[in-house]
Design an enzyme around this catalytic site. Structure first.
Site, PDB file in Angstrom:
ATOM      1  N   THR A 208      46.849  68.433  30.747  1.00 14.00           N
ATOM      2  CA  THR A 208      47.351  68.612  29.381  1.00 14.00           C
ATOM      3  C   THR A 208      47.519  70.114  29.122  1.00 14.00           C
ATOM      4  O   THR A 208      46.979  70.925  29.870  1.00 14.00           O
ATOM      5  CB  THR A 208      46.326  68.092  28.350  1.00 14.00           C
ATOM      6  OG1 THR A 208      45.174  68.939  28.421  1.00 14.00           O
ATOM      7  CG2 THR A 208      45.923  66.658  28.619  1.00 14.00           C
TER       8      THR A 208
ATOM      9  N   HIS B 166      43.566  80.696  39.957  1.00 15.42           N
ATOM     10  CA  HIS B 166      44.775  80.331  39.204  1.00 15.42           C
ATOM     11  C   HIS B 166      46.023  80.421  40.108  1.00 15.42           C
ATOM     12  O   HIS B 166      46.928  81.211  39.851  1.00 15.42           O
ATOM     13  CB  HIS B 166      44.938  81.235  37.966  1.00 15.42           C
ATOM     14  CG  HIS B 166      45.816  80.636  36.913  1.00 15.42           C
ATOM     15  ND1 HIS B 166      45.617  80.837  35.575  1.00 15.42           N
ATOM     16  CD2 HIS B 166      46.913  79.850  36.987  1.00 15.42           C
ATOM     17  CE1 HIS B 166      46.548  80.212  34.871  1.00 15.42           C
ATOM     18  NE2 HIS B 166      47.355  79.599  35.727  1.00 15.42           N
TER      19      HIS B 166
ATOM     20  N   ASP C 158      47.304  59.273  28.137  1.00 15.51           N
ATOM     21  CA  ASP C 158      48.207  60.236  27.501  1.00 15.51           C
ATOM     22  C   ASP C 158      48.732  59.555  26.250  1.00 15.51           C
ATOM     23  O   ASP C 158      49.483  58.592  26.330  1.00 15.51           O
ATOM     24  CB  ASP C 158      49.362  60.596  28.453  1.00 15.51           C
ATOM     25  CG  ASP C 158      50.244  61.709  27.880  1.00 15.51           C
ATOM     26  OD1 ASP C 158      50.446  61.730  26.643  1.00 15.51           O
ATOM     27  OD2 ASP C 158      50.729  62.549  28.661  1.00 15.51           O
TER      28      ASP C 158
ATOM     29  N   CYS D  47      43.346  71.862  37.170  1.00 18.00           N
ATOM     30  CA  CYS D  47      44.381  72.827  37.585  1.00 18.00           C
ATOM     31  C   CYS D  47      45.333  73.037  36.421  1.00 18.00           C
ATOM     32  O   CYS D  47      46.502  73.392  36.626  1.00 18.00           O
ATOM     33  CB  CYS D  47      45.141  72.305  38.805  1.00 18.00           C
ATOM     34  SG  CYS D  47      44.148  72.346  40.305  1.00 18.00           S
ATOM     35  N   ALA D  48      44.850  72.773  35.197  1.00 20.48           N
ATOM     36  CA  ALA D  48      45.723  72.911  34.021  1.00 20.48           C
ATOM     37  C   ALA D  48      45.350  74.173  33.240  1.00 20.48           C
ATOM     38  O   ALA D  48      45.996  75.216  33.400  1.00 20.48           O
ATOM     39  CB  ALA D  48      45.641  71.668  33.157  1.00 20.48           C
ATOM     40  N   ARG D  49      44.298  74.092  32.436  1.00 20.60           N
ATOM     41  CA  ARG D  49      43.865  75.255  31.677  1.00 20.60           C
ATOM     42  C   ARG D  49      42.358  75.283  31.560  1.00 20.60           C
ATOM     43  O   ARG D  49      41.738  74.248  31.282  1.00 20.60           O
ATOM     44  CB  ARG D  49      44.464  75.232  30.256  1.00 20.60           C
ATOM     45  CG  ARG D  49      45.840  75.849  30.162  1.00 20.60           C
ATOM     46  CD  ARG D  49      45.806  77.344  30.497  1.00 20.60           C
ATOM     47  NE  ARG D  49      47.122  77.927  30.595  1.00 20.60           N
ATOM     48  CZ  ARG D  49      47.901  77.943  31.693  1.00 20.60           C
ATOM     49  NH1 ARG D  49      47.484  77.392  32.809  1.00 20.60           N
ATOM     50  NH2 ARG D  49      49.084  78.528  31.673  1.00 20.60           N
TER      51      ARG D  49
ATOM     52  N   GLY E 101      47.904  77.660  41.043  1.00 18.52           N
ATOM     53  CA  GLY E 101      48.772  76.480  40.966  1.00 18.52           C
ATOM     54  C   GLY E 101      50.250  76.797  41.112  1.00 18.52           C
ATOM     55  O   GLY E 101      51.000  76.079  41.777  1.00 18.52           O
TER      56      GLY E 101
ATOM     57  N   ARG F  27      54.931  66.484  33.173  1.00 23.48           N
ATOM     58  CA  ARG F  27      55.621  66.810  34.430  1.00 23.48           C
ATOM     59  C   ARG F  27      54.652  66.816  35.616  1.00 23.48           C
ATOM     60  O   ARG F  27      54.874  66.147  36.625  1.00 23.48           O
ATOM     61  CB  ARG F  27      56.299  68.180  34.297  1.00 23.48           C
ATOM     62  CG  ARG F  27      57.496  68.172  33.365  1.00 23.48           C
ATOM     63  CD  ARG F  27      58.000  69.583  33.152  1.00 23.48           C
ATOM     64  NE  ARG F  27      57.033  70.354  32.391  1.00 23.48           N
ATOM     65  CZ  ARG F  27      57.141  70.639  31.100  1.00 23.48           C
ATOM     66  NH1 ARG F  27      58.206  70.267  30.448  1.00 23.48           N
ATOM     67  NH2 ARG F  27      56.228  71.333  30.464  1.00 23.48           N
TER      68      ARG F  27
ATOM     69  N   GLU G  72      39.543  84.467  32.543  1.00 21.45           N
ATOM     70  CA  GLU G  72      40.073  84.781  33.881  1.00 21.45           C
ATOM     71  C   GLU G  72      40.200  86.292  34.024  1.00 21.45           C
ATOM     72  O   GLU G  72      40.805  86.931  33.155  1.00 21.45           O
ATOM     73  CB  GLU G  72      41.430  84.106  34.069  1.00 21.45           C
ATOM     74  CG  GLU G  72      41.268  82.588  34.158  1.00 21.45           C
ATOM     75  CD  GLU G  72      42.555  81.830  34.418  1.00 21.45           C
ATOM     76  OE1 GLU G  72      43.611  82.477  34.611  1.00 21.45           O
ATOM     77  OE2 GLU G  72      42.518  80.595  34.429  1.00 21.45           O
TER      78      GLU G  72
END
Ligand SMILES: NC(=O)C1=CN([C@@H]2O[C@H](COP(=O)(O)OP(=O)(O)OC[C@H]3O[C@@H](n4cnc5c(N)ncnc54)[C@H](O)[C@@H]3O)[C@@H](O)[C@H]2O)C=CC1
Ligand SMILES: O=C(O)C(=O)COP(=O)(O)O
Length: 524
Positions: free
Chosen positions: A200, A276, A168, A227-229, A278, A148, A258
């Site tokens: 991802t 964090h 991907d 900006c994912a994990r 986002g 997404r 975090e």
């Protein structure tokens, strides 16, 4: 009353659907503040701050559902929840745009050195030559993870005149073409990209995906964005690449820990960071909170949830179609389990007729849960049924057939146990109900409801009268009685439904009647 613990900051306006219900009591406290009442909650709503560990779940024995107002569920021990039959849901779409926009904002800030220039001007400096940046136009953007958020980032990148190179493993050629991006191997993306952004989930495969080996494959002067994990880019191994100048700059919204505390990465001028953020927009927070709140309401109203992590997805339409079979499956499993009160190895389910065209996975899970319920002490439901079966060495499989035995639909369950096999078949008749049409080799027709008594006997005249007399003598009223037999004079059976459960004395008295082989109570 359903008690919901909201342990992270979740949009008040989004929680409104829950507040409208008179049956729902919302408590907003973090887990440590709620320590003394954890055992009272039926539902838990979190974002990424609360760690839903096995230990926390053990303190919440009434918990039925965990709602994540966001996407990532890496702060939730989904396996532990599944084991306990706890549904885990998330809000997968609500923050996509915000996370994509934040990624883009970070990308622009990174290549134009906006945070550094901002600090400089605020410090009363005016040093234009220190902040010469790069254009995004014409650059190659490598996107790792094209779900997404990755695909929304790609749309924005194309509008900026970038070319988009995607890795991907699950991306189809059609989707890539539709979005105007090219598919590559990971190595190809690493080799060509001027900027790499990861989108991802954090999994065993993606943890440390950008570590020493892969970072060495990137172009000198590459920019990186996460900006994912935290952990997809390995923080420790990044340091030498920044020191050597191989990596020109990094934008991080997420961290392995975090908050990151006094992390060495924070000392680099070309590492820009946000805490964090986002999903931290009014719009995204309203979306995700509304989504989980509505799902929670559905769940407690007995309707299907559509965004479960540990249940097959089921839309309302599909649920309405399978609902009847879902209940029939549960009953077939439950009756078979009581009848096969021995160790079993395998359950084989066959769907025929109209039911064969439906979402049978769900029906099978329900049947499995029905079968396991009398055998396990803990909660067993469609969430953990497959797991519990596996733990007990019970395999199961689905088959499809045209043989409906004259009914519009038929579900057949065969249970294979040690030296014994048992088959039960049922059908659902719309506006009429469920019927069991085959039971242990005998064609019969009874409603699987209430207190059932199974009697297996030899087919002899007068059996019905003898059974009726014994029950009458014990003041047991028969609601319905169905009889069936394999052949005249052979194995025969009666299924009686009774107004109340019978005690052991009645069973004993019935078993003493000549020609009666077995008497068994069955719950349906
Ligand atoms: N910073 C923030 O506040 C936010 C972060 N996120 C995080 O962003 C990430 C992406 O979210 P969505 O796009 O919604 O998820 P998604 O599930 O739609 O997309 C993830 C994509 O990653 C791909 N993928 C999985 N394993 C892979 C691998 N080994 N290599 C390459 N690709 C792989 C999948 O095929 C999928 O297309 C998640 O980690 C999520 O938790 C999401 C929202 C806000
Ligand atoms: O949805 C996600 O995966 C996020 O990372 C957002 O996290 P948050 O709800 O802002 O703590």
């Amino acid at each position: 009353m359903v008690r919901v613990l909201v342990s992270d900051a979740i949009s008040e306006e989004g929680l409104a659907p829950l507040r409208t219900s008179a049956h729902i009591d919302i408590v907003q406290k973090n887990v440590s503040e709620a320590e003394d009442e954890l055992h009272t909650f039926d539902a838990l709503l979190v974002r990424s701050a609360t760690k839903v560990t096995e230990e926390l779940l053990a303190k919440m024995p009434k918990l039925k559902i965990v709602g994540r107002a966001g996407v990532g569920v890496d702060n939730i021990d989904v396996d532990a929840a599944t084991k306990r039959g706890i549904v885990v849901i998330n809000a997968p779409n609500g923050n996509t745009i915000s996370a994509a926009e934040h990624t883009f904002a970070m990308m622009a800030a990174l290549v134009r050195r906006i945070p550094q220039a901002h600090i400089s001007v605020k410090s009363r400096e005016w040093n234009r030559s220190a902040f010469v940046g790069n254009e995004l136009f014409g650059k190659k953007l490598g996107i790792i993870g094209f779900g997404r958020i990755g695909s929304e980032v790609a749309k924005r990148a194309r509008a900026f005149g970038m070319t988009v190179h995607v890795f991907d493993p699950f991306l189809t050629k059609e989707r890539a073409e539709k979005l105007g991006v090219s598919i590559h191997s990971l190595d190809e993306v690493l080799a060509v990209a001027d900027i790499i952004t990861v989108h991802t989930p954090l999994t065993k495969e993606t943890r440390g995906l950008l570590g020493t080996e892969n970072l060495a494959k990137t172009k000198k002067g590459v920019y990186l964005i996460n900006c994912a994990r935290g952990g997809i880019i390995d923080e420790q191994t990044l340091i030498p690449f920044l020191e050597s100048g191989h990596v020109a700059g990094v934008a991080l919204d997420v961290f392995e820990q975090e908050p990151p505390g006094d992390h060495p990465l924070l000392a680099f001028d070309n590492v820009i960071v946000t805490p964090h953020l986002g999903a931290s927009t009014v719009e995204a927070q309203l979306n995700v909170a509304t989504q989980v709140a509505e799902e929670l309401l559905h769940f407690f109203e007995g309707q299907p949830v559509t965004s479960s992590i540990n249940l097959p997805a089921l839309s309302k339409d599909v649920y309405e179609k399978i609902q009847a079979f879902y209940h029939l499956g549960r009953k077939l499993g439950l009756i078979a389990s009581q009848f096969m009160n021995i160790p079993v190895q395998e359950l084989s389910v066959t769907y025929a007729g109209t039911v064969a065209d439906l979402e049978t996975t769900y029906i099978t899970r329900s049947l499995l849960a029905g079968f396991l319920r009398p055998r396990v002490a803990s909660t067993v439901n469609e969430v953990n049924a497959a797991m519990v079966a596996k733990e007990r060495g019970i395999t199961y499989g689905e088959k499809f057939s045209d043989e409906t035995h004259g009914y519009a639909n038929c579900i057949s369950l065969t249970v294979h146990g040690e030296n014994k096999t048992f088959t039960i078949k049922g059908t659902h008749v719309p506006n009429y109900g469920d019927r069991i049409v085959h039971f242990d080799g005998v064609t019969i027709d009874f409603a699987p409801e209430g207190h059932l008594l199974y009697i297996q006997h030899h087919d002899r005249p007068g059996m019905i009268g003898k059974v009726g007399n014994v029950l009458g003598a014990h003041n047991v009223n028969i609601a319905t009685m169905q009889v069936g037999r394999q052949e005249a004079g052979g194995k025969a059976m009666m299924i009686l439904s009774l107004d109340k459960p019978v005690d052991d004395a009645v069973l004993k008295a019935l078993a003493q009647i000549d020609d009666i082989e077995t008497v068994k109570r069955l719950e349906a």
